[in-house]
Motif scaffolding. Structure first.
Motif, PDB file in Angstrom:
ATOM      1  N   GLU A  87       0.855  -1.177   0.000  1.00 42.78           N
ATOM      2  CA  GLU A  87       0.000   0.000   0.000  1.00 42.78           C
ATOM      3  C   GLU A  87       0.890   1.225   0.000  1.00 42.78           C
ATOM      4  O   GLU A  87       1.857   1.287   0.755  1.00 42.78           O
ATOM      5  N   ASN A  89       0.654   5.239   0.509  1.00 45.92           N
ATOM      6  CA  ASN A  89      -0.145   6.402   0.911  1.00 45.92           C
ATOM      7  C   ASN A  89      -1.638   6.101   0.973  1.00 45.92           C
ATOM      8  O   ASN A  89      -2.469   6.883   0.531  1.00 45.92           O
ATOM      9  N   GLY A  90      -1.959   4.937   1.493  1.00 44.02           N
ATOM     10  CA  GLY A  90      -3.352   4.579   1.709  1.00 44.02           C
ATOM     11  C   GLY A  90      -4.094   4.082   0.497  1.00 44.02           C
ATOM     12  O   GLY A  90      -5.318   3.954   0.538  1.00 44.02           O
ATOM     13  N   THR A  91      -3.389   3.775  -0.585  1.00 39.74           N
ATOM     14  CA  THR A  91      -4.060   3.255  -1.772  1.00 39.74           C
ATOM     15  C   THR A  91      -3.122   2.301  -2.519  1.00 39.74           C
ATOM     16  O   THR A  91      -1.992   2.079  -2.100  1.00 39.74           O
ATOM     17  N   THR A 123       2.284  -5.034   4.242  1.00 36.82           N
ATOM     18  CA  THR A 123       2.896  -3.719   4.383  1.00 36.82           C
ATOM     19  C   THR A 123       3.310  -3.539   5.838  1.00 36.82           C
ATOM     20  O   THR A 123       2.731  -4.155   6.731  1.00 36.82           O
ATOM     21  N   THR A 125       2.500  -1.630   8.077  1.00 32.22           N
ATOM     22  CA  THR A 125       1.498  -0.767   8.698  1.00 32.22           C
ATOM     23  C   THR A 125       0.580  -1.652   9.534  1.00 32.22           C
ATOM     24  O   THR A 125       0.511  -2.864   9.298  1.00 32.22           O
ATOM     25  N   TYR A 127      -2.525  -2.058   9.369  1.00 31.63           N
ATOM     26  CA  TYR A 127      -3.638  -2.637   8.617  1.00 31.63           C
ATOM     27  C   TYR A 127      -3.208  -3.537   7.470  1.00 31.63           C
ATOM     28  O   TYR A 127      -4.041  -4.101   6.779  1.00 31.63           O
ATOM     29  N   LYS A 130      -4.748  -2.937   3.787  1.00 29.57           N
ATOM     30  CA  LYS A 130      -6.194  -3.114   3.632  1.00 29.57           C
ATOM     31  C   LYS A 130      -6.805  -2.148   2.619  1.00 29.57           C
ATOM     32  O   LYS A 130      -7.615  -2.532   1.784  1.00 29.57           O
ATOM     33  N   TRP A 131      -6.428  -0.874   2.684  1.00 29.47           N
ATOM     34  CA  TRP A 131      -7.033   0.112   1.777  1.00 29.47           C
ATOM     35  C   TRP A 131      -6.597  -0.131   0.337  1.00 29.47           C
ATOM     36  O   TRP A 131      -7.390  -0.009  -0.585  1.00 29.47           O
ATOM     37  N   ASP A 135      -9.077  -1.002  -2.721  1.00 33.02           N
ATOM     38  CA  ASP A 135      -9.060  -0.225  -3.969  1.00 33.02           C
ATOM     39  C   ASP A 135      -8.817  -1.122  -5.184  1.00 33.02           C
ATOM     40  O   ASP A 135      -9.460  -0.966  -6.221  1.00 33.02           O
ATOM     41  N   SER A 154      -4.724  -9.154   3.948  1.00 31.99           N
ATOM     42  CA  SER A 154      -4.008  -7.901   4.205  1.00 31.99           C
ATOM     43  C   SER A 154      -3.164  -8.123   5.454  1.00 31.99           C
ATOM     44  O   SER A 154      -3.684  -8.109   6.567  1.00 31.99           O
TER      45      SER A 154
END
Length: 189
Positions: A87, A89-91, A123, A125, A127, A130-131, A135, A154
């Protein structure tokens, strides 16, 4: 209703969302290819970084860039598609988004239409990407793929070595098996 079938000569095209040579997600894709169930070929599609950004001006029957045509052909020949991605930057990474853009065309008849599709990755992170995975699944669904929800993994890489942890590898391998075995339910007339 979903039914699972015995796998025979199933090919899963893998789109890796990271271009970095030493990427954890690339290494995961390679592990999944090595550990694929009998009768399943996990085919990592290389060269995503060489594909130009999608542009209708260069996407025409006479002059499609060779790298984009090769991507479409490879994914079109596969039975299933799996994105293995981090992931950013969240995408999802731009390279994966671009690949899906090319695979979505021509609209309604692209290489993803009707293909069972899954997404996994790791990742560093909390999560686990997940995001990005949501996407990628949404974009693939819009492009005509059949997203197999039970395949999404994820995985956070903060406190675990995703390349060696038996539980993580088991979940990832089960995801590949589920994608390989997936068959859409038939509707009775």
């Amino acid at each position: 209703m979903v039914r699972l079938v015995v796998m025979t000569d199933t090919t899963i095209a893998v789109l890796v969302g990271s271009l970095r040579t030493d990427s954890v997600n690339r290494k995961l894709a390679e592990l999944l290819a090595e550990q694929a169930p009998e009768g399943v070929t996990v085919d990592i599609v290389d060269g995503l970084g060489a594909i130009p950004f999608y542009n209708e001006d260069i996407d025409n029957p006479r002059d499609v860039p060779a790298s984009a045509a090769a991507l479409r052909e490879r994914v079109g020949a596969a039975d299933r598609v799996l994105a293995v991605t981090p992931e950013y930057n969240g995408t999802m990474p731009a390279v994966l988004n671009n690949a899906i853009d090319w695979l979505s065309r021509p609209y309604g008849a692209g290489a993803l239409v009707g293909k069972p599709f899954g997404v996994v990755g790791a990742t560093p992170t909390p999560y686990g990407g997940k995001w990005a995975h949501e996407d990628a699944a949404r974009s693939a669904r819009i492009a005509g793929a059949t997203v197999v929800e039970d395949v999404t993994v994820s995985q956070s890489a903060i406190e675990v070595d995703v390349l060696t942890d038996p539980d993580v590898l088991d979940r990832l391998n089960r995801a590949v098996r589920t994608l390989a075995e997936y068959e859409p339910a038939t509707v009775a007339a």
